[in-house]
Structures are given as structure tokens and as C-alpha cells.
Design an enzyme around this catalytic site. Structure first.
Site, PDB file in Angstrom:
ATOM      1  CG  HIS A   1      -2.038   1.236   1.104  1.00 59.19           C
ATOM      2  ND1 HIS A   1      -1.746   1.957   2.255  1.00 59.19           N
ATOM      3  CD2 HIS A   1      -2.733   1.625   0.340  1.00 59.19           C
ATOM      4  CE1 HIS A   1      -2.812   2.854   2.172  1.00 59.19           C
ATOM      5  NE2 HIS A   1      -3.450   2.547   0.878  1.00 59.19           N
TER       6      HIS A   1
ATOM      7  CG  HIS B   1      -7.745   5.750  -2.287  1.00 58.37           C
ATOM      8  ND1 HIS B   1      -7.229   6.802  -1.113  1.00 58.37           N
ATOM      9  CD2 HIS B   1      -6.825   4.746  -1.865  1.00 58.37           C
ATOM     10  CE1 HIS B   1      -6.581   6.240  -0.283  1.00 58.37           C
ATOM     11  NE2 HIS B   1      -6.053   5.046  -0.736  1.00 58.37           N
TER      12      HIS B   1
ATOM     13  NE  ARG C   1     -15.203  15.564  26.783  1.00 62.00           N
ATOM     14  CZ  ARG C   1     -16.215  14.820  27.580  1.00 62.00           C
ATOM     15  NH1 ARG C   1     -17.139  14.009  26.882  1.00 62.00           N
ATOM     16  NH2 ARG C   1     -16.090  15.182  28.808  1.00 62.00           N
TER      17      ARG C   1
ATOM     18  CB  CYS D   1     -10.339  17.338  24.688  1.00 65.34           C
ATOM     19  SG  CYS D   1     -11.050  16.653  26.182  1.00 65.34           S
TER      20      CYS D   1
ATOM     21  CE1 TYR E   1     -13.027  19.043  30.057  1.00 63.72           C
ATOM     22  CE2 TYR E   1     -15.282  20.090  30.089  1.00 63.72           C
ATOM     23  CZ  TYR E   1     -14.308  18.979  29.980  1.00 63.72           C
ATOM     24  OH  TYR E   1     -14.873  18.228  28.933  1.00 63.72           O
TER      25      TYR E   1
END
Lengths: 495, 495
Positions: free
Chosen positions: A68, A93, A167, A214, A350
Site C-alpha cells: 500500500h 484513490h 467530544r 480537549c 476542567y
């Protein structure tokens, strides 16, 4: 026109899926072997042989994997499943000679009942979530949280929408763009706005390239040191897109808001909510929101397309240089308040703490909510545990810093940090103080003769000359956020 | 009026020195022992006994050292020399009972020829440099570079002018405030300004508390790992003052400058110069200079007094959150240019490099000039090698970060970084995005029973959650700048 209500990037995937039966009608009428999707799925390793599908056709590509051109690992991402979602990402492709090459490996066709995906009907609140790209590594299905695999993460400077890390905190709302309204609360005595999408399009359109990360990116490395509460993100909870929309400062100004001397915060509320009706929420300081140079957006486009549903269709906040948690999706309401958002995710999540703080002693009020993120980098190639060729090794990765601080250097070590090489930085030139997007980097380095293994390490430096910490233990915290120690990959060298 | 041309803070020291003969005339007429300054200087340790002078009187304070309310180490700073410069810093000494206490230890008087400092006449270009405070630890006399000792560094949130760290690159110019002019080059086609001090006073006066840090602070720790080129700064190349002056943005606006879309730089030239006439110079980006929120000052006051000569009398630049090297002293000229300053110190110094770069391979153009500095902290008490009492230990220090980023936490370890305590932050509340000044911190922690030594470590976190690196070797660089690894102090525990 069902797909008008979903985003165009999802629609690419949909078109592939719905196009399958059509192509099958055109296929040859000889009597091929017939396989179920379940059978195909069970052939996903060299031991079981490697099968893939394209349309209704089934191929055994075991012998082709090492040939490949994009590398074996990329083809292996599709092992046991359809090629279309990957081919949609990489236009190379879509050429006749690729199809001809593949035709040599055909071993049969899919059984008729497997040609279209089955539909499920349940009372699951997540039943209406969109179809996702199969390359995503799923950390949680409900709510959906997933990241692109390292092999694809730095394949493109701009992350294709279908593999942009996702998320979600709650089920994905299915919003009608015709009836969608954004409520912008006016100042005391002023007038509130109720903006349709068309109203939002009338503000000057602003387009910028921004990396989102995140707070929990690379959490899995913290978990290895000591247990934390949170999703097991690897290094892929970070992605980059070109975002377009109205500037938040323009919308706030239209509603009559001004920058004031006293501290204030712009609170955002999402249209995603839990069974009790509590919506996702977050806030940023008013000074950032009102600063045209901070370029905070109410974005309605992602890489030239309407936002995908997973990324906030029809409107999300984009706060360049700031933790993903403040980029509220499916935005329903904006208001200016004297205090930060009272949302759980602003006040009880957080935030960063000392390694000495545990769930018995944590005082969430004692730490500031995460806004700008620290300098970060990671190695995407080679992978941990891989065997590399002797002679020369190619190492690739990403680097980024919060607050618009540009990455100025990435150091890479092959010996665990004793000696260092300087990597080559790729990617777009960044504007001063507005380096909102990552830099991709790579290094070709000679493998020292006789070495049987390499401890590859990377660390980045930003334009405030902040650096990453050496080790993870001293930055460990109970929620496993802000994991930005040196990234380490251990590989074997082929004899 | 000679002292009108020097700063008021120097003048305090001068007044003490010149006041000595006057006081001596009033002293008792008995026949005391007479000592030279040289003899006094040789008594500066418990072994030789500890002498100090006040006015023309000589005292043996060996027995008092351990009784000193401010701690023995502070009194020892004056051992072998005059008390006045220290008493000038700490007003608590100016009380009758302090003088009475001291009188008990009187052993004699200074010899008449030692009552005023001798003057030297040489062709030394530094001959006109001001008199300095004896507490300063001198790293280089010519040019003068010196830092306050750790014991004094965090004694006050605002560093007293006489012990504020001094980083000179050239001899100190002796400028006449009457004839001083600041040249501000106007934009193309515009008009240049030639401002007297009185002209500068007419701009709105802006006053802010700003910490200055030299890029080479803590260089001595890098040297311990591997040799670098540069002055051997300990942890004291950092100090905090209240600065007042005109805002640079106001002065540039008056000259007709505007913020432009293309990149530009504000270049500063000092009135200090080497024998070839080359002046000290540096630059900052125009965007920072023109941003009122960045609060860049043309300062003419330091802690309520005219700038001391060592700190740029009559006018210096103060660039909050930015490395000391850009705070050009004895400012002569300001211009806006498309490129950074061509000064040696902007282009061939004050830049960071990978540990792999040496003097044979360094390419100064490959790294950005240091502007904002990374997060920093250090321990000022106890000192390395000291013996602390068992039971409880008190640890003190400072923490600061560049770019207006506030320090949000300082972690302290007694076991080399295995476990951590959170220190208590003192000092002024900082404004969001404008945390220009340091936080002092302290921790009272129990000494684990049976421990004979402690490896004390500190590390700070700023509000972008940037942290300090664990070790110095991976951030080592050939100029020894940006030394911000965890600060480590090794102490013994008294049995």
C-alpha cells in the site's frame, strides 16, 4: 431532502452508503461467493486474512497490505470493513488504476441484506446521533467521544471533518436550520437579539484556522501513573479546521454590550441537554470576547461546509487558543454576567490541581477554570511498540500552544532525552500573537549503529519559551487534564 | 546641588555617607579605641568576631547576631561594614531603643581618615558609575551587574530601589535632567518629537507594579550542568517595583503613529554606549507597544522616586511581562521600523536554543528574540546547605510568569518531587491578563520524623496552566538563558 438538515461533511459519508445498492445493480451477473458483513468483519488481521469491501464487493487484500503506497498501517484501519470512508478522505484513490489494482483481489460480494445498514429503533436518547466515520477510535459511545488514530491525525494539516475528534457531553440535538434561533441577552435596559441563521450570515464573515484540543488529551498517559476519572483519550483529542462565522464581538456590540472596567464573563448555553433539561454551558472572560484580535467566532462553517452535527450544527463557539470545553456547540444562548457560568463544566470540572489533591480534599473553587492551554506536542509516527528499520528513522508529530503563542521549536530525542535533534516545522505560517493552529513537524534521523531499541521523546517550545515538563507524575491531577509531559514512544530496531 | 542629578533613592545612601563626619563631631570626647575600615572589614565571621559600624562608631555584635529579631542571616549581610544601608531599607531600626541596644556593643570608633570614603581618579570609563548598596551580590563590576541576596529578595513585595537587581551592559551615563531630550521619530511624512522631561510629564501619568527579570536569572544552575557564556546569576536577577510614567502608546500616537496591518517593531536606543559609540538597543512588536492594555511605559519614577541612575535615570522603557533586556534604560530614541532592532542584544543574544546547539552550529536568525518569559519560581528560604530545625520548616520564595499570566499555584516538595504541598500565595491581587508582578509564597510544613535531610523543590503553575520543567539539562542552552527548571534546595535537619 433529509440531508439538508445534516451537515455536508456527513452527507459525503451518507452518499457513499446510500450509493451502494445502485452500484451493485450494475455489477456482473456471474454467481460470486456471498459473504455477510459479519463474516467480513472477522477478517481483520494477517492471521485471519484481511478483507475489505467497496460497494457490494469483497476483497482479500492480505497480500497487498505491505504494498500500500500510503503505508500498511493506514490500510489496516479499514481492515474488516468498507473502504469508502477512507477513500472519501484521500482523493488520490479515485482513479481508474486504483480500482483496477483492487479488482485483482476480489473474492466475492456482500449478501443482499447486508448491502444497506440496518436501522435500529429503541428509546435510546442517543438513537438520533449521526453516523460516524469508522476510523475514529471510540472512547465512549453514549455520549459519543472519539479521536482519529495517530496515523491519520497528522496526515493533513487541516483535519478532514469526518475524523475531527469529537467530544460530546450529551446526546446530539437534531436542529432545524429554518427554525433555529440564537438568543443574545442584551445589557440591562437594552434589547435582546433573537438571531436566525440568515441574521447571523449578515454579520461580516470571518474565517480562521484554529486547532481545538480537549483538556483530557493524552489522559491515558496520566492513568498509567495513577487512576483518574475521565475518558481514556490517547494523543488524538486535538484537531485543526478552518472555521468561518460571525465574530462574537460584532454580535455582542450589536446587542449593545461594551467592554467594562469591572470583570465580566460571556456565558454560553448549548441546545444539548440531559434528561432533566440541564444544558451544556461554559463561559469566557468578556475582555477576550470583546477583543477583535482574539477572533472569537460564532462559527457556522467548518472547512467550507456547514458544521457537521457532531461539531455543533448549526452554530458553535470557537475560542482560538482556549480549551475545547469553552467552544460550546449547538449554541442556544449568549449572555454577559458578572460571574463565570454556573455550569458544572465551568465550575466543577476542567480545572487543574496539585498531585496532592484527591477526591476527598478537592476544592473546585480554589482553582481557575481552564481557559488558555499550555504548550503541547506528541509523536504520531512511529507508534509505540513498532519495529523501525535500521539506517534512518522518520519521526512525525504535532505541536501547539494556547493563547495564540506560536510553536518555535520541537526537540526530538532518540535516547530518552539525553541528546536532542531539532525537528523541521511544517504547516501554515502563523500571525504574531494569533498562532491559533498547530504546527506539524518531522525529523529524519540516523539510527545509531548497533541500537536494538529507541526511546523516542518529543518536547515543544512556544514563543514565550514555555516548555513541556519532563514527566507526568508531577503534573498528575485527579481529573487527568492538562497532560502535556514529554511524549515518549518506545520502538524496536529491525536487525 | 550635586545630588539633584542623581536619583532620590541613591541620595538616601549619599546622605548617610556624608552625614557621618557631622555625627562624629557630636560623639563623646573620651579616648576610644580607633579602628580603620580595613580592620572592621576583617571581622565578618563568628571566628574573627563580627563587627559593624554606625556613623563613626564600631560595634562588636558577635553575641547579638543570634538575638537579631530579623534573623541572624540578615544581620550577617552587614558583617564587616556599615549598618546604614540596611537600616535605610528597614525603617523599624530608626527607634531609640534599637540605638540603645546597639550602644552596649560599642568597642571603638573609626579612624579620622576612614570617616569619609576615599575618592579615586582614573581613566576608567566606569569611574562615574553610582555608589551601590553593599548588600548586592556583585556578578560583574564593569559593567555593573548585581543581585540582592535571597534573604532580602522576598523580604518585601516591592523591592527597595537600592537592592533592585542591576543589569548594565555599559557604563552608566550621567545625564542632566534639564538638557535631557527623548527623540521620537515620526511616521513617514509626519513630524518627529523632541521631548523634554517636562513634556513627558504632560502625558497622562500611568502607574503599575511590574516585576522585571533578566533572561539570565538562575544561570548558575545551568552552569552546574555544563558551561555557558554569561554572568553567574543566582536566583536574584528578578525584582519588583512600582513604575510610573507616560504610556508608550500615548507618546507614539502623539507622534502620529498608528497600528498597521503589516508587522512592525518599536526600536529603543539607550544613551549608554561603548567606546565606539554603539548604544544599547532593543525592540518590541508594534502591536504590543500600541495596545493600551499591554501598558508599556516610558517610566520616570520607580517606587515614587525619580529613577535611580542604575535603573535608567531619567527615563527607561518598562514592558510588562517581557524580558528585562527590552526595558531599555537611559532612553534616547524611539522609532517604528519594519524590522526588529539591529542591535547585537536583539539579534545575537537573548534567544533560546536547543541543548544540541553549540557555538560552532548556532544560527541566531533561527530563533525568535525572547519577549514574554516562561513561568518561573524559586526558593529564597531556607538556603542550600542550611540546617533547619526538626518539627516544622518554613519555606519562602517567589513565583512569576511572563505575558501578564497570573501565577495560580505553587507546589512545594520536601522529598525531591515525590509528594507535594500547595504553598500559600501572598502579595497583591492581580488583574486578569495583566498579572505583571510576582507572587510571594510560603509554606509551613511538618518535617517528617527521622529525616536527616530534605530535598526541597518548588514549581509554579500560571493561568495558562504552563508549568516549569523538572530538570535543567533538557533546557540547557549555550547562553544559559531561560533557566526555569524546578528550583531545588538541599538542607540538613537538626537532630
Amino acid at each position: 431532502m433529509v440531508w439538508v438538515r445534516i451537515s455536508k461533511s456527513d452527507s459525503l459519508l451518507f452518499m457513499f452508503l446510500f450509493a451502494l445498492p445502485l452500484r451493485c445493480l450494475q455489477a456482473t451477473q456471474e454467481s460470486p461467493h456471498v459473504y455477510t458483513r459479519e463474516e467480513v468483519r472477522s477478517h481483520s488481521s494477517p492471521e485471519t486474512r484481511i478483507w475489505v469491501t467497496l460497494g457490494c464487493e469483497v476483497f482479500d487484500v492480505t497480500e497487498f497490505v505491505d504494498l500500500h503506497p500510503g503505508g500498511p498501517s493506514k490500510l489496516m484501519l479499514a481492515a474488516g470493513g468498507p473502504l469508502e470512508p477512507f477513500w472519501a478522505l484521500y482523493a488520490v484513490h479515485n482513479q481508474p488504476h486504483v480500482r483496477e489494482m483492487l479488482a485483482q483481489y476480489k473474492i466475492g460480494e456482500l449478501s443482499p441484506e447486508d448491502k444497506v445498514p440496518s436501522t435500529l429503533k429503541t428509546s435510546d436518547p442517543y438513537i438520533d446521533d449521526p453516523v460516524r466515520h469508522p476510523a475514529l477510535k471510540v472512547n465512549s459511545q453514549r455520549p459519543f467521544n472519539a479521536e482519529p488514530p495517530p496515523e491519520l491525525l497528522t496526515e493533513n494539516y487541516i483535519t478532514p471533518n469526518p475524523i475531527f475528534f469529537t467530544r460530546n457531553h450529551l446526546p446530539v440535538p437534531n436542529l432545524d436550520p429554518e427554525t433555529y434561533r440564537l438568543h443574545v441577552v442584551g445589557p440591562p435596559g437594552g434589547q435582546s437579539l433573537c438571531l436566525s441563521l440568515d441574521d447571523l450570515y449578515k454579520f461580516p464573515k470571518h474565517e480562521i484556522t484554529v486547532t481545538l484540543q480537549c483538556a483530557g488529551n493524552r489522559r491515558s498517559e496520566m492513568t498509567q501513573f495513577k487512576e483518574v476519572r475521565g475518558l481514556e483519550w490517547n494523543i488524538g483529542a486535538i484537531s485543526t479546521a478552518r472555521w468561518a462565522g460571525a465574530r462574537l464581538c460584532d454580535v455582542l456590540a450589536k446587542a449593545g454590550h461594551q467592554l467594562c472596567e469591572t470583570e465580566a464573563h460571556v456565558c454560553f448555553e448549548g441546545l444539548d441537554s440531559d434528561p432533566t433539561g440541564t444544558a451544556y454551558g461554559a463561559s469566557i472572560p468578556l475582555a477576550r470576547a470583546m477583543d477583535p484580535e482574539a477572533e472569537v467566532l460564532l462559527a457556522y462553517e467548518m472547512n467550507g461546509q456547514p458544521l457537521p452535527r457532531d461539531h455543533g450544527f448549526p452554530v458553535r463557539v470557537v475560542v482560538p487558543g482556549v480549551v475545547g470545553a469553552r467552544h460550546v456547540k449547538w449554541l442556544g444562548k449568549v449572555s454577559v454576567e458578572p460571574e463565570e457560568s454556573y455550569s458544572h463544566w465551568q465550575r466543577r470540572d476542567y480545572k487543574g490541581f496539585s498531585p496532592s489533591v484527591d477526591w476527598d480534599t478537592v476544592d473546585f473553587d480554589s482553582a481557575p477554570s481552564i481557559q488558555e492551554l499550555p504548550v503541547q506536542s506528541a509523536i504520531t509516527e512511529p507508534k509505540d511498540g513498532e519495529t523501525v528499520q535500521s539506517g534512518e528513522v522518520t519521526i512525525k508529530g504535532y505541536a501547539w500552544s494556547g493563547g495564540g503563542r506560536a510553536v518555535v521549536r520541537v526537540d526530538v530525542s532518540l535516547d530518552g532525552g539525553l541528546t536532542w535533534h531539532v525537528a523541521e516545522l511544517d504547516g501554515e505560517e502563523q500571525r504574531p500573537r494569533k498562532a491559533w493552529a498547530w504546527r506539524l513537524w518531522q525529523l529524519q534521523a540516523p539510527v545509531p549503529a548497533g541500537r536494538k531499541e529507541l526511546n523516542i521523546v518529543c518536547k515543544a517550545v512556544d514563543d514565550s519559551y514555555n516548555v513541556q515538563p519532563d514527566t507526568v507524575a508531577p503534573i498528575w491531577n485527579l481529573r487527568g487534564v492538562l497532560s502535556n509531559a514529554w511524549h515518549r514512544v518506545h520502538v524496536h530496531v529491525a536487525p
